[in-house]
Design an enzyme around this catalytic site. Sequence first.
Site, PDB file in Angstrom:
ATOM      1  N   HIS A   1       0.849  -1.186   0.000  1.00 45.77           N
ATOM      2  CA  HIS A   1       0.000   0.000   0.000  1.00 45.77           C
ATOM      3  C   HIS A   1       0.888   1.241   0.000  1.00 45.77           C
ATOM      4  CE1 HIS A   1      -1.735   3.225   2.694  1.00 45.77           C
ATOM      5  NE2 HIS A   1      -2.623   3.216   1.726  1.00 45.77           N
TER       6      HIS A   1
ATOM      7  N   HIS B   1      -8.226  -5.162  18.058  1.00 48.14           N
ATOM      8  CA  HIS B   1      -9.130  -6.249  18.437  1.00 48.14           C
ATOM      9  C   HIS B   1      -8.468  -7.615  18.274  1.00 48.14           C
ATOM     10  CE1 HIS B   1      -9.668  -5.824  14.091  1.00 48.14           C
ATOM     11  NE2 HIS B   1     -10.189  -7.051  14.056  1.00 48.14           N
TER      12      HIS B   1
ATOM     13  N   ASN C   1     -14.760   9.663  -4.169  1.00 46.99           N
ATOM     14  CA  ASN C   1     -15.318   8.643  -5.043  1.00 46.99           C
ATOM     15  C   ASN C   1     -15.363   7.305  -4.294  1.00 46.99           C
ATOM     16  OD1 ASN C   1     -15.206   6.393  -6.996  1.00 46.99           O
ATOM     17  ND2 ASN C   1     -15.181   8.018  -8.534  1.00 46.99           N
TER      18      ASN C   1
END
Length: 297
Positions: free
Chosen positions: A129, A197, A282
């Site tokens: 990423h 979590h 978008n």
Amino acid sequence: MSNLTPPNLTGEIEQRRARAQAWFESLQQRICAELERLEDEAPAELYPEPAGRFEMRPWTRETGVGGGIGGYFKGRLFEKACVHTSAATSRFSPEMAATMPGADKDPSYVSASISLIVHPRSPRAPTVHLNTRFLSTAVSWFGGGADLTPMLPEQRSQDADDAVLFHRAMQAACDAFDPEWYGRYKAWCDEYFYLPHRKEPRGVGGIFYDRHDSGDFERDFAFTQAVGEAFLEVYPKIVRHRMDEPWTEEDRQAQLVQRGRYVEFNLLYDRGTTFGLKAGGNIETILSSMPPMVSWP
């Protein structure tokens, strides 16, 4: 196009945004070309499907002024890849303006960014990423970073080969400007890309920075460019090293489970997802980071 009053921003800021936008769009083109090159190089015995190509889809904002270019890819080596650019001239909502430097009196802003996600088909090759952006209200700053997410347990250590190579590239980008930045932005990345979590990191990290403003626009812009160049240099090296390696069905299942962690982070904690949705971005590009196939045990 909405009927919002155009933001009251100076010509200098508009020029800075234009320069950042041009850089991000140029980087987008180069990254897409390199991913297509890798797609062509993938060995046919492991990837028998036809090579994929990017589909570029321009889009226009529904609020404010601006839009972007969404780059979408499905292929044989890369099961899914998205490389998007955007630019906006708009106003923050009162809720968002309260959290943004320089927006308390005037919520006007301009922005430009590049954001990408690459999900290789091979479990041996890591997901990656990258996001870098320029944003200006009454003050200007850069933000973003890059992080690596290996799919297999034996690769999910910062001492693993791919992680070491990736971090070395990010450190070089930082060290060229300030030797303290890498340690600071690596720690921020480790803290940010964490799933509370599950009490585990999303991947092996990289760097993450936000509201980066040293007081020298040219220096900060050059740093953000260096992060993009480092990514373009290191990630193809990692993929070329891994794409010839065979994998098992067990590896594939481990990949699908790890991708589930990616989904959990992006929907529960990712600031970019939250910002994009609240700022009228978008939806198709914002949520395109989701992997194409995923599994929860």
